[in-house]
Design a protein around this motif. Structure first.
Motif, PDB file in Angstrom:
ATOM      1  N   MET A   1       0.827  -1.185   0.000  1.00  0.00           N
ATOM      2  CA  MET A   1       0.000   0.000   0.000  1.00  0.00           C
ATOM      3  C   MET A   1       0.872   1.250   0.000  1.00  0.00           C
ATOM      4  O   MET A   1       1.891   1.310   0.658  1.00  0.00           O
ATOM      5  CB  MET A   1      -0.919  -0.006   1.218  1.00  0.00           C
ATOM      6  N   LYS A   2       0.450   2.249  -0.714  1.00  0.00           N
ATOM      7  CA  LYS A   2       1.202   3.487  -0.789  1.00  0.00           C
ATOM      8  C   LYS A   2       1.127   4.231   0.542  1.00  0.00           C
ATOM      9  O   LYS A   2       0.142   4.160   1.257  1.00  0.00           O
ATOM     10  CB  LYS A   2       0.635   4.390  -1.883  1.00  0.00           C
ATOM     11  N   ASN A   3       2.195   4.961   0.826  1.00  0.00           N
ATOM     12  CA  ASN A   3       2.210   5.817   2.009  1.00  0.00           C
ATOM     13  C   ASN A   3       1.557   7.137   1.646  1.00  0.00           C
ATOM     14  O   ASN A   3       2.125   7.929   0.914  1.00  0.00           O
ATOM     15  CB  ASN A   3       3.639   6.072   2.477  1.00  0.00           C
ATOM     16  N   LYS A   4       0.382   7.357   2.133  1.00  0.00           N
ATOM     17  CA  LYS A   4      -0.345   8.601   1.885  1.00  0.00           C
ATOM     18  C   LYS A   4      -0.829   9.127   3.220  1.00  0.00           C
ATOM     19  O   LYS A   4      -1.082   8.362   4.151  1.00  0.00           O
ATOM     20  CB  LYS A   4      -1.549   8.381   0.966  1.00  0.00           C
ATOM     21  N   ILE A   5      -0.972  10.423   3.302  1.00  0.00           N
ATOM     22  CA  ILE A   5      -1.558  10.996   4.506  1.00  0.00           C
ATOM     23  C   ILE A   5      -2.761  11.842   4.114  1.00  0.00           C
ATOM     24  O   ILE A   5      -2.842  12.362   3.004  1.00  0.00           O
ATOM     25  CB  ILE A   5      -0.543  11.815   5.333  1.00  0.00           C
ATOM     26  N   ARG A   6      -3.679  11.944   5.057  1.00  0.00           N
ATOM     27  CA  ARG A   6      -4.913  12.697   4.845  1.00  0.00           C
ATOM     28  C   ARG A   6      -4.895  13.953   5.704  1.00  0.00           C
ATOM     29  O   ARG A   6      -4.277  13.981   6.764  1.00  0.00           O
ATOM     30  CB  ARG A   6      -6.126  11.877   5.269  1.00  0.00           C
ATOM     31  N   CYS A   7      -5.619  14.918   5.258  1.00  0.00           N
ATOM     32  CA  CYS A   7      -5.841  16.128   6.043  1.00  0.00           C
ATOM     33  C   CYS A   7      -6.664  15.753   7.268  1.00  0.00           C
ATOM     34  O   CYS A   7      -7.679  15.066   7.153  1.00  0.00           O
ATOM     35  CB  CYS A   7      -6.558  17.170   5.199  1.00  0.00           C
ATOM     36  N   GLN A   8      -6.230  16.183   8.421  1.00  0.00           N
ATOM     37  CA  GLN A   8      -6.956  15.826   9.652  1.00  0.00           C
ATOM     38  C   GLN A   8      -8.319  16.500   9.742  1.00  0.00           C
ATOM     39  O   GLN A   8      -9.173  16.064  10.506  1.00  0.00           O
ATOM     40  CB  GLN A   8      -6.120  16.178  10.872  1.00  0.00           C
ATOM     41  N   HIS A   9      -8.550  17.522   8.934  1.00  0.00           N
ATOM     42  CA  HIS A   9      -9.822  18.235   9.004  1.00  0.00           C
ATOM     43  C   HIS A   9     -10.829  17.735   7.964  1.00  0.00           C
ATOM     44  O   HIS A   9     -11.927  17.347   8.308  1.00  0.00           O
ATOM     45  CB  HIS A   9      -9.607  19.743   8.859  1.00  0.00           C
ATOM     46  N   CYS A  10     -10.434  17.727   6.681  1.00  0.00           N
ATOM     47  CA  CYS A  10     -11.379  17.338   5.628  1.00  0.00           C
ATOM     48  C   CYS A  10     -11.281  15.861   5.253  1.00  0.00           C
ATOM     49  O   CYS A  10     -12.101  15.357   4.505  1.00  0.00           O
ATOM     50  CB  CYS A  10     -11.196  18.212   4.392  1.00  0.00           C
ATOM     51  N   LYS A  11     -10.251  15.172   5.741  1.00  0.00           N
ATOM     52  CA  LYS A  11     -10.042  13.733   5.521  1.00  0.00           C
ATOM     53  C   LYS A  11      -9.693  13.377   4.074  1.00  0.00           C
ATOM     54  O   LYS A  11      -9.654  12.207   3.717  1.00  0.00           O
ATOM     55  CB  LYS A  11     -11.253  12.899   5.963  1.00  0.00           C
ATOM     56  N   GLU A  12      -9.396  14.366   3.244  1.00  0.00           N
ATOM     57  CA  GLU A  12      -8.970  14.130   1.863  1.00  0.00           C
ATOM     58  C   GLU A  12      -7.473  13.832   1.844  1.00  0.00           C
ATOM     59  O   GLU A  12      -6.704  14.421   2.614  1.00  0.00           O
ATOM     60  CB  GLU A  12      -9.259  15.352   0.989  1.00  0.00           C
ATOM     61  N   TYR A  13      -7.053  12.928   0.948  1.00  0.00           N
ATOM     62  CA  TYR A  13      -5.631  12.691   0.763  1.00  0.00           C
ATOM     63  C   TYR A  13      -4.998  13.936   0.153  1.00  0.00           C
ATOM     64  O   TYR A  13      -5.594  14.591  -0.701  1.00  0.00           O
ATOM     65  CB  TYR A  13      -5.383  11.508  -0.179  1.00  0.00           C
ATOM     66  N   TYR A  14      -3.798  14.261   0.603  1.00  0.00           N
ATOM     67  CA  TYR A  14      -3.078  15.385   0.018  1.00  0.00           C
ATOM     68  C   TYR A  14      -2.633  15.032  -1.392  1.00  0.00           C
ATOM     69  O   TYR A  14      -2.150  13.923  -1.639  1.00  0.00           O
ATOM     70  CB  TYR A  14      -1.848  15.746   0.856  1.00  0.00           C
TER      71      TYR A  14
END
Length: 63
Positions: A1-14
């Motif tokens: 799985m790719k290492n991705k992080i999400r915005c803690q507020h809108c939950k969208e991947y950067y």
């Protein structure tokens, strides 16, 4: 799985082109999302620029 992080507020991947700010706690925030932490902003730019500028972020976040 790719290492991705999400915005803690809108939950969208950067996405690489997203405009973000890096705060004092090294948290990345979208410019359009509320900053509930109210910590000083250390840097700003696109997500890609911030990840490449700081060694504590892995380049794999951009894959």
């Amino acid at each position: 799985m790719k290492n991705k992080i999400r915005c803690q507020h809108c939950k969208e991947y950067y996405q690489p082109q997203d405009q973000v700010a890096l705060n004092y706690a090294n948290s990345i925030l979208h410019f359009d999302c509320p900053d509930n932490e109210n910590l000083p902003i250390v840097d700003e730019g696109t997500f890609e620029e911030i990840v490449k500028r700081y060694s504590f972020f892995s380049d794999s976040l951009l894959d």
